[in-house]
Structures are given as structure tokens and as C-alpha cells.
Design a protein around this motif. Structure first.
Motif, PDB file in Angstrom:
ATOM      1  N   LYS A  37     -56.469  19.208  17.650  1.00  0.00           N
ATOM      2  CA  LYS A  37     -57.829  19.097  17.112  1.00  0.00           C
ATOM      3  C   LYS A  37     -57.978  19.860  15.803  1.00  0.00           C
ATOM      4  CE  LYS A  37     -60.112  18.452  21.540  1.00  0.00           C
ATOM      5  NZ  LYS A  37     -60.949  19.082  22.561  1.00  0.00           N
ATOM      6  N   ARG A  38     -57.091  20.812  15.563  1.00  0.00           N
ATOM      7  CA  ARG A  38     -57.165  21.616  14.341  1.00  0.00           C
ATOM      8  C   ARG A  38     -56.445  20.960  13.165  1.00  0.00           C
ATOM      9  NH1 ARG A  38     -56.329  27.850  16.260  1.00  0.00           N
ATOM     10  NH2 ARG A  38     -58.543  28.250  16.512  1.00  0.00           N
ATOM     11  N   ALA A  39     -55.869  19.778  13.395  1.00  0.00           N
ATOM     12  CA  ALA A  39     -55.156  19.083  12.317  1.00  0.00           C
ATOM     13  C   ALA A  39     -56.168  18.627  11.268  1.00  0.00           C
ATOM     14  CB  ALA A  39     -54.378  17.893  12.876  1.00  0.00           C
ATOM     15  N   LYS A  40     -56.121  19.280  10.151  1.00  0.00           N
ATOM     16  CA  LYS A  40     -57.017  18.938   9.046  1.00  0.00           C
ATOM     17  C   LYS A  40     -56.226  19.047   7.754  1.00  0.00           C
ATOM     18  CE  LYS A  40     -61.313  20.546  11.154  1.00  0.00           C
ATOM     19  NZ  LYS A  40     -60.921  21.010  12.449  1.00  0.00           N
ATOM     20  N   GLY A  41     -56.589  18.251   6.821  1.00  0.00           N
ATOM     21  CA  GLY A  41     -55.966  18.385   5.514  1.00  0.00           C
ATOM     22  C   GLY A  41     -54.561  17.829   5.473  1.00  0.00           C
ATOM     23  N   THR A  58     -50.611  16.520   9.736  1.00  0.00           N
ATOM     24  CA  THR A  58     -51.098  15.481  10.632  1.00  0.00           C
ATOM     25  C   THR A  58     -51.074  15.989  12.072  1.00  0.00           C
ATOM     26  OG1 THR A  58     -48.904  14.539  11.029  1.00  0.00           O
ATOM     27  CG2 THR A  58     -50.155  13.671   9.129  1.00  0.00           C
ATOM     28  N   GLU A  59     -51.845  15.346  12.913  1.00  0.00           N
ATOM     29  CA  GLU A  59     -51.844  15.707  14.333  1.00  0.00           C
ATOM     30  C   GLU A  59     -50.456  15.486  14.940  1.00  0.00           C
ATOM     31  OE1 GLU A  59     -54.157  14.714  18.513  1.00  0.00           O
ATOM     32  OE2 GLU A  59     -54.991  13.973  16.623  1.00  0.00           O
TER      33      GLU A  59
END
Length: 126
Positions: free
Chosen positions: A53-57, A60-61
Motif C-alpha cells: 500500500k505504500r508503493a508510491k512514486g 511499483t507494488e
């Protein structure tokens, strides 16, 4: 900003990442003392969901999931060794760690910031 300065920054970041991984694996060794089995699929699923869920920017997940799957796999490998734990006051690389490794080279050396924490760990059976 130059290529050399960027590379120096990357080298510093890599050092911090390695130190954090070492700390995480040390905590995994401590956690094993409280578990009945090394593998805890529920906990691993929980960790993967949380970090995914913290995959940002940029990341990638899928990358984060693979990275943490590998980290948790290595944690299980380390836990399965069931090494004796040897606490020392200080940080990795300190003279106290060198002394601990010289005394018990087969033990996993875990750093504690305060002497009292070392004694507390011994008294609690960790």
C-alpha cells in the motif's frame, strides 16, 4: 550536482539501507524466540499488504512485494539457524562487538544502546 556527488549520496544511502536490514534481521532473530514456528504466513501476508500500500512514486507494488518477499525469506533462513544470541552494548562495528565475536564467533551478535538493555534481554531469556 555532479555524477560523483550523486554516487556519493547513493553510497551513503546504501550504507543506511544495509544498517537497517541488519537491524531488521536482528529483530527477526529476537522474534524467533517467541514463535513456535519460523513461518508465519498470516504475519507475512500482513507485512506484504502494508508495504504494498505504500508503493508510491518510483517504486511499483510488484517491486516492493518481491523485495519484501526476499527479505522475509532471508529472515526465515536466519531464524532457522537457531544461532545463540550474544548481546553487546554499542553499535555494529564497535569494539564491544569485536570482543563478542572473538569470544563466541558462532553466535549472532545483537547491539543494544544501553547496558541495561543487554541485561534485560539476558534476564528475559532472549
Amino acid at each position: 550536482m555532479t555524477l560523483d556527488s550523486i554516487r556519493n549520496d547513493i553510497d551513503r544511502i546504501d550504507s543506511r539501507i544495509l544498517a537497517l536490514l541488519d537491524e531488521r534481521f536482528g529483530k527477526a532473530l529476537l522474534a524467533r524466540r517467541y514463535k513456535t514456528e519460523t513461518l508465519d504466513t498470516g504475519r507475512e501476508k500482513e507485512v506484504l499488504e502494508r508495504v504494498g500500500k505504500r508503493a508510491k512514486g518510483i517504486m511499483t507494488e510488484a517491486f516492493i512485494t518481491k523485495l519484501y518477499t526476499d527479505i522475509m525469506g532471508e529472515s526465515r533462513t536466519i531464524q532457522d539457524r537457531m544461532q545463540k544470541l550474544l548481546g553487546f552494548q554499542g553499535m555494529h562495528g564497535a569494539y564491544s562487538e569485536a570482543a563478542a565475536k572473538a569470544w563466541k564467533p558462532e553466535a549472532a551478535c545483537l547491539p543494544f544502546m544501553e547496558f541495561g538493555q543487554v541485561f534485560d534481554a539476558v534476564m528475559s531469556g532472549v
